[in-house]
Design a protein around this motif. Structure first.
Motif, PDB file in Angstrom:
ATOM      1  N   LEU A 110       0.656  -1.311   0.073  1.00 47.27           N
ATOM      2  CA  LEU A 110       0.060  -0.074  -0.055  1.00 47.27           C
ATOM      3  C   LEU A 110       0.779   1.311   0.163  1.00 47.27           C
ATOM      4  CD1 LEU A 110      -2.766  -0.919   2.814  1.00 47.27           C
ATOM      5  CD2 LEU A 110      -2.736  -1.363   0.385  1.00 47.27           C
ATOM      6  N   LYS A 111       2.071   1.281   0.045  1.00 43.82           N
ATOM      7  CA  LYS A 111       3.052   2.459   0.018  1.00 43.82           C
ATOM      8  C   LYS A 111       2.629   3.296  -1.101  1.00 43.82           C
ATOM      9  CE  LYS A 111       7.997   3.800   0.258  1.00 43.82           C
ATOM     10  NZ  LYS A 111       9.229   3.310   0.239  1.00 43.82           N
ATOM     11  N   GLY A 112       2.492   4.572  -0.837  1.00 47.42           N
ATOM     12  CA  GLY A 112       2.690   5.484  -1.701  1.00 47.42           C
ATOM     13  C   GLY A 112       1.027   5.634  -2.058  1.00 47.42           C
ATOM     14  N   MET A 113      -0.089   4.926  -1.490  1.00 46.83           N
ATOM     15  CA  MET A 113      -1.361   4.980  -1.913  1.00 46.83           C
ATOM     16  C   MET A 113      -2.102   6.090  -0.825  1.00 46.83           C
ATOM     17  SD  MET A 113      -4.194   2.031  -1.712  1.00 46.83           S
ATOM     18  CE  MET A 113      -3.316   0.925  -3.013  1.00 46.83           C
ATOM     19  N   GLN A 114      -3.057   6.610  -1.391  1.00 45.31           N
ATOM     20  CA  GLN A 114      -3.772   7.600  -0.575  1.00 45.31           C
ATOM     21  C   GLN A 114      -4.645   6.770   0.511  1.00 45.31           C
ATOM     22  OE1 GLN A 114      -3.579  10.942  -0.866  1.00 45.31           O
ATOM     23  NE2 GLN A 114      -5.010  11.324   0.729  1.00 45.31           N
ATOM     24  N   ILE A 115      -4.416   7.592   1.715  1.00 47.86           N
ATOM     25  CA  ILE A 115      -5.050   6.789   2.794  1.00 47.86           C
ATOM     26  C   ILE A 115      -6.234   7.626   3.509  1.00 47.86           C
ATOM     27  CG2 ILE A 115      -3.285   5.147   3.223  1.00 47.86           C
ATOM     28  CD1 ILE A 115      -2.328   6.950   5.244  1.00 47.86           C
ATOM     29  N   ARG A 116      -7.022   6.950   4.419  1.00 50.65           N
ATOM     30  CA  ARG A 116      -8.150   7.570   5.062  1.00 50.65           C
ATOM     31  C   ARG A 116      -7.878   7.392   6.669  1.00 50.65           C
ATOM     32  NH1 ARG A 116     -11.570  11.681   5.155  1.00 50.65           N
ATOM     33  NH2 ARG A 116     -12.200  11.296   3.105  1.00 50.65           N
ATOM     34  N   TYR A 117      -7.796   8.366   7.352  1.00 52.83           N
ATOM     35  CA  TYR A 117      -7.643   8.185   8.960  1.00 52.83           C
ATOM     36  C   TYR A 117      -9.081   8.431   9.493  1.00 52.83           C
ATOM     37  CZ  TYR A 117      -2.912   9.080   8.639  1.00 52.83           C
ATOM     38  OH  TYR A 117      -1.301   8.882   8.327  1.00 52.83           O
ATOM     39  N   ILE A 118      -9.301   7.663  10.582  1.00 58.77           N
ATOM     40  CA  ILE A 118     -10.548   7.849  11.458  1.00 58.77           C
ATOM     41  C   ILE A 118     -10.154   8.550  12.760  1.00 58.77           C
ATOM     42  CG2 ILE A 118     -12.669   7.081  12.522  1.00 58.77           C
ATOM     43  CD1 ILE A 118     -12.581   5.102  10.454  1.00 58.77           C
ATOM     44  N   LYS A 119      -9.939   9.885  12.546  1.00 52.90           N
ATOM     45  CA  LYS A 119      -9.585  10.582  13.735  1.00 52.90           C
ATOM     46  C   LYS A 119     -10.437  11.679  14.268  1.00 52.90           C
ATOM     47  CE  LYS A 119      -4.461  10.912  12.623  1.00 52.90           C
ATOM     48  NZ  LYS A 119      -3.375  11.742  12.401  1.00 52.90           N
ATOM     49  N   SER A 120     -11.424  12.150  13.483  1.00 51.24           N
ATOM     50  CA  SER A 120     -12.454  13.107  13.977  1.00 51.24           C
ATOM     51  C   SER A 120     -13.779  12.819  13.101  1.00 51.24           C
ATOM     52  CB  SER A 120     -11.995  14.330  13.322  1.00 51.24           C
ATOM     53  OG  SER A 120     -11.649  14.399  11.955  1.00 51.24           O
ATOM     54  N   PHE A 121     -14.660  13.480  13.522  1.00 47.88           N
ATOM     55  CA  PHE A 121     -16.065  13.476  12.984  1.00 47.88           C
ATOM     56  C   PHE A 121     -16.205  13.556  11.600  1.00 47.88           C
ATOM     57  CE2 PHE A 121     -20.486  14.239  13.409  1.00 47.88           C
ATOM     58  CZ  PHE A 121     -20.648  15.427  12.409  1.00 47.88           C
ATOM     59  N   GLU A 122     -15.387  14.691  10.921  1.00 46.84           N
ATOM     60  CA  GLU A 122     -15.114  15.039   9.549  1.00 46.84           C
ATOM     61  C   GLU A 122     -14.672  13.926   8.531  1.00 46.84           C
ATOM     62  OE1 GLU A 122     -15.612  18.639  11.901  1.00 46.84           O
ATOM     63  OE2 GLU A 122     -14.187  16.954  12.003  1.00 46.84           O
ATOM     64  N   ASP A 123     -13.859  12.840   9.488  1.00 53.73           N
ATOM     65  CA  ASP A 123     -13.251  11.897   8.579  1.00 53.73           C
ATOM     66  C   ASP A 123     -14.532  10.854   8.261  1.00 53.73           C
ATOM     67  OD1 ASP A 123     -10.253  11.839  10.686  1.00 53.73           O
ATOM     68  OD2 ASP A 123     -10.670  12.408   8.735  1.00 53.73           O
ATOM     69  N   LEU A 124     -15.403  10.615   9.040  1.00 53.46           N
ATOM     70  CA  LEU A 124     -16.341   9.777   8.808  1.00 53.46           C
ATOM     71  C   LEU A 124     -17.492  10.588   7.698  1.00 53.46           C
ATOM     72  CD1 LEU A 124     -17.583   8.249  12.266  1.00 53.46           C
ATOM     73  CD2 LEU A 124     -16.298   7.352  10.299  1.00 53.46           C
ATOM     74  N   LEU A 125     -17.619  11.715   7.773  1.00 55.14           N
ATOM     75  CA  LEU A 125     -18.373  12.426   6.698  1.00 55.14           C
ATOM     76  C   LEU A 125     -17.652  12.212   5.362  1.00 55.14           C
ATOM     77  CD1 LEU A 125     -19.287  15.650   8.508  1.00 55.14           C
ATOM     78  CD2 LEU A 125     -20.461  13.849   8.397  1.00 55.14           C
ATOM     79  N   GLY A 126     -16.163  12.244   5.439  1.00 55.44           N
ATOM     80  CA  GLY A 126     -15.699  12.176   4.052  1.00 55.44           C
ATOM     81  C   GLY A 126     -15.732  10.560   3.674  1.00 55.44           C
ATOM     82  N   ILE A 127     -15.813   9.838   4.535  1.00 51.48           N
ATOM     83  CA  ILE A 127     -16.125   8.401   3.989  1.00 51.48           C
ATOM     84  C   ILE A 127     -17.515   8.208   3.317  1.00 51.48           C
ATOM     85  CG2 ILE A 127     -16.551   6.037   5.014  1.00 51.48           C
ATOM     86  CD1 ILE A 127     -14.466   6.410   7.140  1.00 51.48           C
ATOM     87  N   GLY A 128     -18.333   9.001   3.847  1.00 52.66           N
ATOM     88  CA  GLY A 128     -19.833   8.767   3.344  1.00 52.66           C
ATOM     89  C   GLY A 128     -19.842   9.361   1.657  1.00 52.66           C
ATOM     90  N   ASP A 129     -18.972  10.672   1.586  1.00 52.84           N
ATOM     91  CA  ASP A 129     -18.877  11.227   0.332  1.00 52.84           C
ATOM     92  C   ASP A 129     -18.143  10.290  -0.652  1.00 52.84           C
ATOM     93  OD1 ASP A 129     -18.752  14.567   1.754  1.00 52.84           O
ATOM     94  OD2 ASP A 129     -20.292  13.363   1.086  1.00 52.84           O
ATOM     95  N   GLU A 130     -16.866   9.684  -0.111  1.00 57.29           N
ATOM     96  CA  GLU A 130     -16.263   8.857  -1.014  1.00 57.29           C
ATOM     97  C   GLU A 130     -16.893   7.532  -1.207  1.00 57.29           C
ATOM     98  OE1 GLU A 130     -12.421   8.511   0.736  1.00 57.29           O
ATOM     99  OE2 GLU A 130     -11.468  10.614  -0.056  1.00 57.29           O
ATOM    100  N   PHE A 131     -17.488   6.817  -0.468  1.00 60.67           N
ATOM    101  CA  PHE A 131     -18.241   5.716  -0.991  1.00 60.67           C
ATOM    102  C   PHE A 131     -19.265   6.062  -1.892  1.00 60.67           C
ATOM    103  CE2 PHE A 131     -15.846   3.707   2.102  1.00 60.67           C
ATOM    104  CZ  PHE A 131     -16.439   2.475   2.642  1.00 60.67           C
ATOM    105  N   HIS A 132     -19.849   7.025  -1.945  1.00 60.13           N
ATOM    106  CA  HIS A 132     -20.905   7.782  -2.959  1.00 60.13           C
ATOM    107  C   HIS A 132     -20.159   7.913  -4.221  1.00 60.13           C
ATOM    108  CE1 HIS A 132     -23.419  10.632  -5.308  1.00 60.13           C
ATOM    109  NE2 HIS A 132     -24.251   9.701  -5.045  1.00 60.13           N
ATOM    110  N   ALA A 133     -19.075   8.470  -4.162  1.00 63.78           N
ATOM    111  CA  ALA A 133     -18.400   8.957  -5.395  1.00 63.78           C
ATOM    112  C   ALA A 133     -18.038   7.621  -6.111  1.00 63.78           C
ATOM    113  CB  ALA A 133     -17.130   9.962  -5.085  1.00 63.78           C
ATOM    114  N   LEU A 134     -17.465   6.424  -5.373  1.00 61.97           N
ATOM    115  CA  LEU A 134     -16.983   5.369  -5.661  1.00 61.97           C
ATOM    116  C   LEU A 134     -17.962   4.548  -6.277  1.00 61.97           C
ATOM    117  CD1 LEU A 134     -14.168   4.825  -3.019  1.00 61.97           C
ATOM    118  CD2 LEU A 134     -13.809   5.228  -5.395  1.00 61.97           C
ATOM    119  N   GLY A 135     -19.170   4.779  -6.142  1.00 61.99           N
ATOM    120  CA  GLY A 135     -20.274   3.868  -6.510  1.00 61.99           C
ATOM    121  C   GLY A 135     -20.819   2.938  -5.613  1.00 61.99           C
ATOM    122  N   VAL A 136     -20.387   2.794  -4.471  1.00 64.30           N
ATOM    123  CA  VAL A 136     -20.973   1.927  -3.399  1.00 64.30           C
ATOM    124  C   VAL A 136     -22.429   2.231  -3.023  1.00 64.30           C
ATOM    125  CG1 VAL A 136     -20.354   0.733  -1.126  1.00 64.30           C
ATOM    126  CG2 VAL A 136     -18.377   1.586  -2.418  1.00 64.30           C
TER     127      VAL A 136
END
Length: 354
Positions: A110-136
């Motif tokens: 996975l080296k060099g790959m863009q990663i997602r953290y779960i550190k804050s409330f905003e991180d989970l909001l970002g997961i929702g947006d990205e899952f929609h953008a990825l077609g999930v």
């Protein structure tokens, strides 16, 4: 039948996994059947080899989130699974859990790959947006639900992180362990080859980008892909182009492909038809051609263009597509079939009265 997402995780991280699944189900409205997770009872049927079962679902998943914790990197099984996911499913979604940071993936595929953290409330909001953008997710997440479930997740987050610090060594049978080690070695031996292929493709695309416009680049990149991947890309393009169109318009486009007139049951769809006609999205001609669409609207014109491209592609490659198509879908490869439109393109077809 495989699930939309497969969650790769350490068994001892079950409290974290359960909280994450609750967020996916209640916050992002994902059905339980769309989530594959071995920590949930009943996921793997009795009598089935769990390694084979996991492989099958990884191969068919739209997305594979990796919950990367300290326990994950201490587990030989998890590391083997990471290598397998990297090789057989391009849709990897790495999530790093504190106290780890990006250095945790330095010695992994996975080296060099863009990663997602779960550190804050905003991180989970970002997961929702990205899952929609990825077609999930088929629909944009409802912000109030995402916000509510994000707050609920973080309410107990620190307690969960403390709980999973207590690591119990996970065990598997010797036979399963040997299988995992063997598979991992085989996959790792292929990594160098795949990296060379990726570098070669990147170089090829970069050269084209320097000489061509973006539209031509997209066409060349698609033409360079295997036939089945090109087919899936065309299907996704049509699906995306028609999903925002009213079912009356979708149906009019479908019957136009069939070369037939579209006569929806007027008594059933009266208000809908009047509304579309008043906005000049459609034309009513019940004395002649039935319902037709107004191609002056950009979204309708774009949909027609994508539909025509897919129809030509199928006609030109029918023999090459048919065998793979039959193994993936329950309907025949007939573009003018309502079953094809409903299952592959997610169209909502209204049956014509004539």
């Amino acid at each position: 039948m495989t699930s939309k997402i497969v969650i790769s995780h350490a068994t001892v991280d079950k409290p974290l996994v359960e909280a994450f699944i609750d967020f996916l189900r209640l916050g992002l409205s994902l059905d339980r059947k769309d989530i594959y997770c071995t920590s949930i009872s009943g996921t793997i049927p009795t009598g089935v080899k769990f390694v084979d079962h996991i492989k099958e679902h990884i191969e068919g998943a739209q997305l594979v989130p990796l919950l990367l914790t300290e326990n994950y990197f201490k587990s030989k099984f998890c590391l083997a699974e990471m290598g397998a996911v990297w090789m057989i499913n391009k849709n990897i979604y790495p999530i790093i859990i504190p106290p780890l940071n990006h250095t945790a993936i330095e010695d992994t595929p996975l080296k060099g790959m863009q990663i997602r953290y779960i550190k804050s409330f905003e991180d989970l909001l970002g997961i929702g947006d990205e899952f929609h953008a990825l077609g999930v997710l088929d629909d944009v997440p409802i912000s109030t639900l995402v916000s509510k479930e994000s707050k609920k997740f973080f309410k107990n987050y620190e307690e969960i992180l403390d709980e999973i610090k207590i690591v119990e060594k996970a065990t598997v049978s010797q036979e399963d362990y040997n299988t995992i080690v063997s598979d991992n070695e085989r996959l790792l031996n292929l990594i160098d080859v795949k990296i060379e292929e990726i570098d070669s493709l990147k170089e090829f695309v970069e050269k084209i980008k320097q000489a061509k416009d973006k539209q031509e680049i997209a066409e060349i990149e698609m033409a360079d892909a295997p036939i089945w991947e090109q087919f899936e890309e065309h299907v996704e393009n049509v699906k995306f182009s028609i999903r925002g169109l009213d079912k009356i318009i979708q149906s009019a486009l479908f019957y136009d492909v069939r070369g037939e007139e579209f006569w929806p049951p007027y008594g059933v769809y009266t208000e809908e038809i009047k509304n579309l006609a008043s906005r000049e999205k459609i034309f009513e001609d019940y004395g002649g051609n039935g319902i037709t669409v107004n191609e002056r609207f950009p979204d309708i014109r774009a949909a027609i263009e994508k539909i025509n491209i897919l129809e030509r592609f199928i006609a030109n490659n029918n023999d090459l597509l048919e065998e793979t198509f039959e193994s993936n879908y329950s309907v025949p490869l007939i573009f003018k079939s309502a079953d094809f439109w409903e299952e592959l393109l997610r169209a909502n077809i209204v049956i014509s009265e004539r």
